[in-house]
Design a protein around this motif. Structure first.
Motif, PDB file in Angstrom:
ATOM      1  N   TYR A 238       0.837  -1.203   0.000  1.00  8.63           N
ATOM      2  CA  TYR A 238       0.000   0.000   0.000  1.00  8.63           C
ATOM      3  C   TYR A 238       0.876   1.259   0.000  1.00  8.63           C
ATOM      4  O   TYR A 238       0.656   2.187  -0.791  1.00  8.63           O
ATOM      5  N   LEU A 239       1.884   1.299   0.871  1.00 10.07           N
ATOM      6  CA  LEU A 239       2.720   2.492   0.998  1.00 10.07           C
ATOM      7  C   LEU A 239       3.509   2.767  -0.281  1.00 10.07           C
ATOM      8  O   LEU A 239       3.653   3.922  -0.694  1.00 10.07           O
ATOM      9  N   VAL A 240       4.032   1.715  -0.903  1.00  9.60           N
ATOM     10  CA  VAL A 240       4.803   1.900  -2.146  1.00  9.60           C
ATOM     11  C   VAL A 240       3.908   2.471  -3.242  1.00  9.60           C
ATOM     12  O   VAL A 240       4.304   3.381  -3.985  1.00  9.60           O
ATOM     13  N   PRO A 252       8.452   9.516   2.683  1.00  7.75           N
ATOM     14  CA  PRO A 252       9.534   8.574   3.026  1.00  7.75           C
ATOM     15  C   PRO A 252       9.650   7.461   2.005  1.00  7.75           C
ATOM     16  O   PRO A 252       8.655   6.845   1.621  1.00  7.75           O
ATOM     17  N   LYS A 253      10.860   7.205   1.532  1.00  8.37           N
ATOM     18  CA  LYS A 253      11.073   6.210   0.487  1.00  8.37           C
ATOM     19  C   LYS A 253      12.021   5.123   0.975  1.00  8.37           C
ATOM     20  O   LYS A 253      12.855   5.340   1.858  1.00  8.37           O
ATOM     21  N   ASN A 254      11.881   3.949   0.382  1.00 11.07           N
ATOM     22  CA  ASN A 254      12.832   2.866   0.544  1.00 11.07           C
ATOM     23  C   ASN A 254      13.148   2.582   2.016  1.00 11.07           C
ATOM     24  O   ASN A 254      12.252   2.379   2.815  1.00 11.07           O
ATOM     25  N   GLY A 255      14.454   2.580   2.342  1.00  8.47           N
ATOM     26  CA  GLY A 255      14.841   2.236   3.707  1.00  8.47           C
ATOM     27  C   GLY A 255      14.252   3.169   4.746  1.00  8.47           C
ATOM     28  O   GLY A 255      13.919   2.742   5.858  1.00  8.47           O
ATOM     29  N   HIS A 256      14.104   4.450   4.414  1.00  4.28           N
ATOM     30  CA  HIS A 256      13.505   5.399   5.353  1.00  4.28           C
ATOM     31  C   HIS A 256      12.075   4.975   5.694  1.00  4.28           C
ATOM     32  O   HIS A 256      11.636   5.083   6.843  1.00  4.28           O
TER      33      HIS A 256
END
Length: 615
Positions: A238-240, A252-256
């Motif tokens: 969902y977040l992606v 916020p992306k990826n590792g964050h």
């Protein structure tokens, strides 16, 4: 992870000369081994791990033979935020130091913003300060000019690398926006040739994000069991998808993103006052993304009003994709990565966007696309306002569409004339990404039939990459009446037979006077929202004050609520995005005017003020 001392058994930092507890010296091999272990422990990044391991193997071989190891280990790391660019860069510094390639353990680090305002002389001094070690520059995309050319900082850096190439390693990191375009441009070969390693780091998948979050939880002393991880994958799906809709670095992306979700899980654990250190599925706060079963998606397709030939085409497409996917998986034949770039033609309101969403969901359900999401754009989002702006814009949109579909509405607007340089650049960049990222995302271009045919035929490169064509017919009066009935039902209204009979008459009259810009389903929506609701509210407004008012009247739609005739302007909806088209036309005119002025200025500069002759 840290270096464990073989003498006292205590753990030190990742790279160290001596144990800080007992003074025992660490060997270069121990330092490198631990640095590689740190990289290997990172989630994903398989290609970079292999390349670094190969680099280490070559260095070790040259050291064994006593060869002089060349210093060209300059490296560029390109990726969106949270992809561990900085961490990888620092580990490379540790490896170079451990092998004695550099004498300084710590890199000299700068943010690009700090360098942009720095004088050339001061910057040269800063480079000299870094000699004998590593110069680490972050946010390098800021050092690239809009037209994908090197700015003053990069030009100075290049000259300094050439002046003394044997006592400095440069590591540059940055976002793809602008930097990727710079690195892929032939004119910048002189810069690219000075960098041995250029790594493009992909975004993390939901599965990888889940692994990162799990590591964060375990590191904090918590237990993450499989039911939690299964639900966490859905949360990251969902977040992606949401992140792909947002064109900003603030999301916020990826590792964050993974670290942030892990922190929220820990908060939830403490809020429920637990003490067993187990993070539970119910600790996940926020929406999750469930994959729709294929049967459910096909049912949604069948529920669309009309479109028989479109439904048949979509089912045929599904069968083709399913077969090609099976051939790829079993290594049968010479199948290329699956690509179904498509053109959708038809008038406004005929369901092009809705069908595109269904196709995206089908591709996701059968595993052809990772997400199946739709990124909706038009010319205004793809064409820049100055030279060099368009390419990065298109590349960013393609990045957002990875794993899904880039839906270009009124795609023919991209090509307005032979002099439309910005539009031409947008198409050229798009075609390159369609080929370079074949099978990773699909492009669906939509618009009026005649204009789209002319648009596709005008560019052989584009035409050769279109795999499917879908044409959407206008709805019949009966189909528009059925669409309105569905809208009414969805909003919990009840429409009686007499009212529906009047709706059919209204739609026949509306369709009889339709123009090229007829709104189709939008006309049904307009009838319901603008006219029926208004007439119903007038009809029952006075009744509501009466004693014994039946609240069922609030949901009833009667024949009195249906207009007798369409408005004179109904069915003649202005072409969509007319304002944007006007703005684009003005922009093009201003751009041409600017070019003309630049030519005049150039001519003036070429004339000697003393005698009026050419210099």
């Amino acid at each position: 992870m840290g270096l464990e001392c073989t003498k006292c058994g205590k753990t030190n930092r990742d790279i160290a000369k001596y144990c800080k507890y007992c003074g025992n010296p660490f060997t270069a091999g121990e330092n490198v081994k631990n640095g590689l272990a740190v990289i290997d422990d990172l989630v994903g990044l398989d290609n970079i791990k292999k390349e670094i391991q190969k680099m280490v193997t070559v260095i070790e071989g040259m050291k064994r033979e006593g060869r002089l190891i060349p210093m060209n280990f300059n490296t560029v790391l390109v990726g969106y935020s949270g992809t561990a660019k900085t961490l990888i860069g620092k580990i490379l510094c540790h490896i170079f130091y451990a092998y004695g390639l550099i004498q300084k353990e710590q890199p000299v680090t700068y943010k690009s913003n700090d360098l942009i305002g720095m004088s050339k002389g001061v910057f040269k001094q800063r480079i000299d300060d870094a000699r004998g070690g590593v110069l680490f520059i972050d946010d390098a995309e800021l050092l690239v000019k809009p037209e994908a050319k090197a700015g003053d900082v990069l030009n100075t850096l290049l000259a300094e690398i050439d002046r003394k190439p044997d006592d400095l390693i440069v590591i540059v990191t940055g976002l793809p926006f602008g930097l990727r375009d710079f690195l892929q441009k032939d004119e910048n070969a002189s810069f690219i040739g000075r960098f041995k390693n250029i790594f493009y780091i992909a975004d993390y998948s939901p599965d990888q994000l889940t692994k990162i979050a799990e590591k964060e939880l375990v590191k904090a002393g918590f237990i993450a069991e499989q039911p939690l991880l299964d639900k966490l994958v859905k949360r990251f799906r969902y977040l992606v998808k949401e992140e792909k809709k947002v064109d900003t670095e603030s999301f916020p992306k990826n590792g964050h993103m993974a670290v942030q979700e892990a922190a929220k899980l820990i908060d939830s654990y403490y809020l429920r006052k637990a003490s067993d250190k187990k993070i539970l599925p119910e600790d996940i706060v926020g929406k999750i993304e469930e994959r729709k079963p294929l049967e459910e998606i096909m049912k949604e397709l069948d529920e669309f009003i009309g479109m028989k030939h479109i439904k048949d085409s979509v089912r045929d497409l599904y069968r083709q994709v399913k077969l090609r996917k099976a051939r790829l998986e079993h290594g049968v034949g010479n199948e290329k990565p699956i690509s179904f770039h498509s053109v959708l033609t038809g008038n406004p309101g005929t369901g092009k966007t809705s069908v595109c969403r269904i196709i995206g969901s089908i591709f996701e359900a059968i595993g052809v696309l990772d997400y199946g999401h739709i990124v909706e754009v038009d010319r205004s989002k793809m064409v820049g306002s100055y030279v060099g702006h368009t390419g990065p814009l298109v590349n960013r949109l393609c990045d957002q569409a990875m794993g899904g579909i880039l839906f270009i509405d009124e795609a023919y607007e991209l090509y307005q004339s032979k002099d439309d340089d910005f539009g031409h650049e947008a198409i050229t960049t798009l075609i390159k990404r369609m080929e370079d990222d074949r099978g990773k995302y699909f492009v669906f271009a939509a618009g009026y039939q005649e204009e789209m045919e002319r648009f596709v035929n005008s560019n052989p490169g584009l035409k050769s990459r279109v795999d499917m064509y879908f044409h959407f017919d206008d709805y019949s009066p009966g189909e528009l009446a059925d669409i309105l009935k569905i809208m009414v039902k969805k909003e919990k209204y009840a429409i009686d037979d007499a009212a529906m009979e009047k709706v059919h008459i209204y739609m026949k009259e509306l369709c009889a006077g339709k123009t090229r810009n007829f709104g189709n389903a939008r006309e049904a929506r307009k009838l319901f929202e603008k006219h029926i609701k208004s007439l119903q509210s007038k009809r029952i407004a006075d009744m509501m004050d009466n004693e014994g008012f039946d609240k069922a009247e609030l949901t009833k739609i009667t024949a009195a609520d249906i207009p007798d005739h369409p408005d004179p302007v109904s069915g003649q909806e202005a072409a969509p995005n007319q304002f944007e088209k006007t703005v684009d036309t003005v922009k093009q005119g201003l751009e041409q005017y600017k070019k003309d002025l630049q030519e005049i200025q150039k001519g003036l500069n070429d004339v000697s003020p003393e005698n009026g002759e050419k210099k």
